[in-house]
Every structure is written in structure tokens, then in C-alpha cells.
Write a protein that holds these residues in place. Sequence first.
Motif, short mmCIF file in Angstrom:
data_model
loop_
_atom_site.label_atom_id
_atom_site.label_comp_id
_atom_site.label_asym_id
_atom_site.label_seq_id
_atom_site.Cartn_x
_atom_site.Cartn_y
_atom_site.Cartn_z
N ASN A 19 -20.95 7.15 -4.15
CA ASN A 19 -19.55 6.75 -4.24
C ASN A 19 -18.68 7.79 -4.94
N PHE A 20 -17.46 7.94 -4.40
CA PHE A 20 -16.48 8.83 -5.04
C PHE A 20 -15.11 8.43 -4.52
N GLY A 21 -14.30 7.81 -5.40
CA GLY A 21 -12.98 7.34 -4.99
C GLY A 21 -12.97 5.84 -4.76
N GLN A 22 -11.76 5.29 -4.69
CA GLN A 22 -11.58 3.86 -4.50
C GLN A 22 -10.68 3.60 -3.29
N ASN A 23 -11.13 2.72 -2.40
CA ASN A 23 -10.33 2.32 -1.25
C ASN A 23 -9.27 1.32 -1.68
N LEU A 24 -8.06 1.49 -1.16
CA LEU A 24 -6.93 0.64 -1.52
C LEU A 24 -6.36 -0.11 -0.33
N VAL A 25 -5.79 -1.28 -0.61
CA VAL A 25 -4.86 -1.90 0.32
C VAL A 25 -3.49 -1.87 -0.34
N LEU A 26 -2.45 -1.68 0.46
CA LEU A 26 -1.09 -1.50 -0.04
C LEU A 26 -0.23 -2.69 0.35
N THR A 27 0.67 -3.08 -0.52
CA THR A 27 1.62 -4.15 -0.19
C THR A 27 3.02 -3.69 -0.54
N GLY A 28 3.99 -4.32 0.10
CA GLY A 28 5.38 -3.97 -0.16
C GLY A 28 5.83 -2.80 0.68
N ASN A 29 7.09 -2.53 0.62
CA ASN A 29 7.69 -1.41 1.33
C ASN A 29 8.47 -0.56 0.35
N GLY A 30 8.41 0.74 0.55
CA GLY A 30 9.12 1.63 -0.34
C GLY A 30 8.57 3.03 -0.24
N LYS A 79 -25.27 4.26 -5.96
CA LYS A 79 -25.44 2.84 -6.25
C LYS A 79 -26.07 2.21 -5.03
N GLY A 80 -27.32 1.76 -5.16
CA GLY A 80 -28.05 1.32 -3.99
C GLY A 80 -28.30 2.51 -3.08
N ASN A 81 -27.91 2.37 -1.83
CA ASN A 81 -28.06 3.49 -0.88
C ASN A 81 -26.75 4.20 -0.59
N LEU A 138 -15.40 0.69 -3.56
CA LEU A 138 -15.69 2.09 -3.84
C LEU A 138 -15.94 2.80 -2.52
N CYS A 139 -15.55 4.06 -2.45
CA CYS A 139 -15.66 4.81 -1.19
C CYS A 139 -17.01 5.50 -1.11
#
Length: 281
Positions: free
Chosen positions: A242-253, A237-239, A207-208
Motif C-alpha cells: 500500500n501507498f496512498g489513500q483512495n478518496l471519494v469527493l463530495t460537493g462542487n468547487g 498488509k496481507g497480500n 488504502l491504495c
Amino acid sequence: MLRVSQLIIYPIKSLGGIHLNNAKVTSRGLEHDRRWMLIDENHRFLSQREHAQLALYTVQLINEGLKVTFRPDGSSIVVPFRPIKNDFIEVSIWDDTCHGQLVSNEIDAWFTAGTGINCRLVYMPDNIERPTDPRYTEKGTITSFSDAYPALLIGEESLNDLNKRLTDPVLMNRFRPNIVFSGGEPYAEDLMKHISINGMDMYGVKLCARCVLTTIDQETAEKGKDPLKTLATYRRKGNKINFGQNLVLTGNGMLNVGDEITVISTHTEERFLMATNPLVT
């Protein structure tokens, strides 16, 4: 149905974003995203967090590179896709260090004059790789000069829900996402573990956590207390807020506005669960 509604890149870290209809996926994020960065005399990155005036720079993609305009005086300069200089220095982004390539003395002087900060512009070429946090991502995952991860995903309905709680609604640009989607419930992105867009797999890893940058009006560079103050009342949440989700990307296109998003699996770990998740009661 979930569909991509916006694609945005931020070629120079903490400066204005560029809306695209199509974006190429690379190993370190969307093409051109945060491949350039301004640094101070200590080789540390510049951010709107400390220097709100960076919001006043707009960036356009042109054939020669990036056309950067300083809105207060209308002056502009072109940053070439490949640096003029061939000098490399060690730079820092939060707790990370990596190498960056100096771009141009003329460009450095232009940014120094506009920002009032003695700064230089650096570029991350393809042969420099900056790993993401191994606590949350697989070995070999890399990013550019982003804060930590290759991309950020936010749903339109999450912003709509936030704006219902605010006296003065804010725009999505306060949150600097790369991929915005329509459809679904507010905060549906929180739980997206594995998604597919146009045949490419993407993974939500964290979470971002938001900061004071969200309180800066991207048109005027003026600071306020919201939306961070309001977010803190229900997205803490804790300290962390959060708003948004961090992503990792795979593949090409290519990603395209209008592409359908398929959710393949969802998170069940406690660190992703918040009271506002659509599946949590």
C-alpha cells in the motif's frame, strides 16, 4: 499545517499527467480526469502494466481539447472534448464493465501506429455512470475510467521517507496521485477518514494497493524492481503493498495549490492500520 502542493489529472487513462494550479471537483473526480481510455480488440483497457510505452505519451489541455504527443517521434494529435463519433460500446476496466463512446477513426489509427497495438479511444460522457465498489463507498458514488475510485491522495513526506530507503530516488509521478500535500508525518494520509479542502468534504475509503506500474520510469518507460521491491519490505498488509489513500469527493468547487487541508476524523479500522502510520507504535 497540511497544504495542497500538487494537483494532477490524467485525462487519458495510463498516459501522462497534467499538473494544474486549480482543479474543478466533479461527482466522479477532478474535471477531465480519466474521462478517456484506450481499449484493445477485446474492449479491455490498456495500461502501462502491460504496455509500458504508454508512459511516452504526454497530454496537454488546450482550447480545442487534449493535445497528445508521442515523445519518441514528436508527432501529436488533438483529441476533442466531445467525440466526433456517436457510437457506444461496452468496455471493461478490471472486473467492471460500462459503456464508452468511440471518439474518432483518425485518432484510433494514430494511437495504433504509435503503440503498435490495435486500439481505440473511448470517452465517458456525463450520462454514463460507473459505480465505485459498494463494499467501501456509499451508494451513488461514481468514478470515471480510473482503476476504482475518484481520486488518490499522497503526502510528500511519504515519498520522502520511501526515497530515503532507495538507492535511486523516484518521483511522485510513479504513483499517479491526484492530490499531493505538504506537511505532516510520513503516511499521514493512511488514517485520513474525513478531510475538508476549500469547503469541500472528501473521504478516505481504501488504502491504495500498488502494482508494477510504479516500477516504470515515466520519462523513459524503462522497468526496474523498485520502488515496489522496497515498499514490499515495510508497506505490505496481507497480500497488498500500500501507498496512498483512495478518496471519494463530495460537493462542487475548485481545489487550488496552496489550499489548507483540515483533517476532521481519522480511521480506526484494522484495514487502515500499518506499522508506519504516524499514530501507530
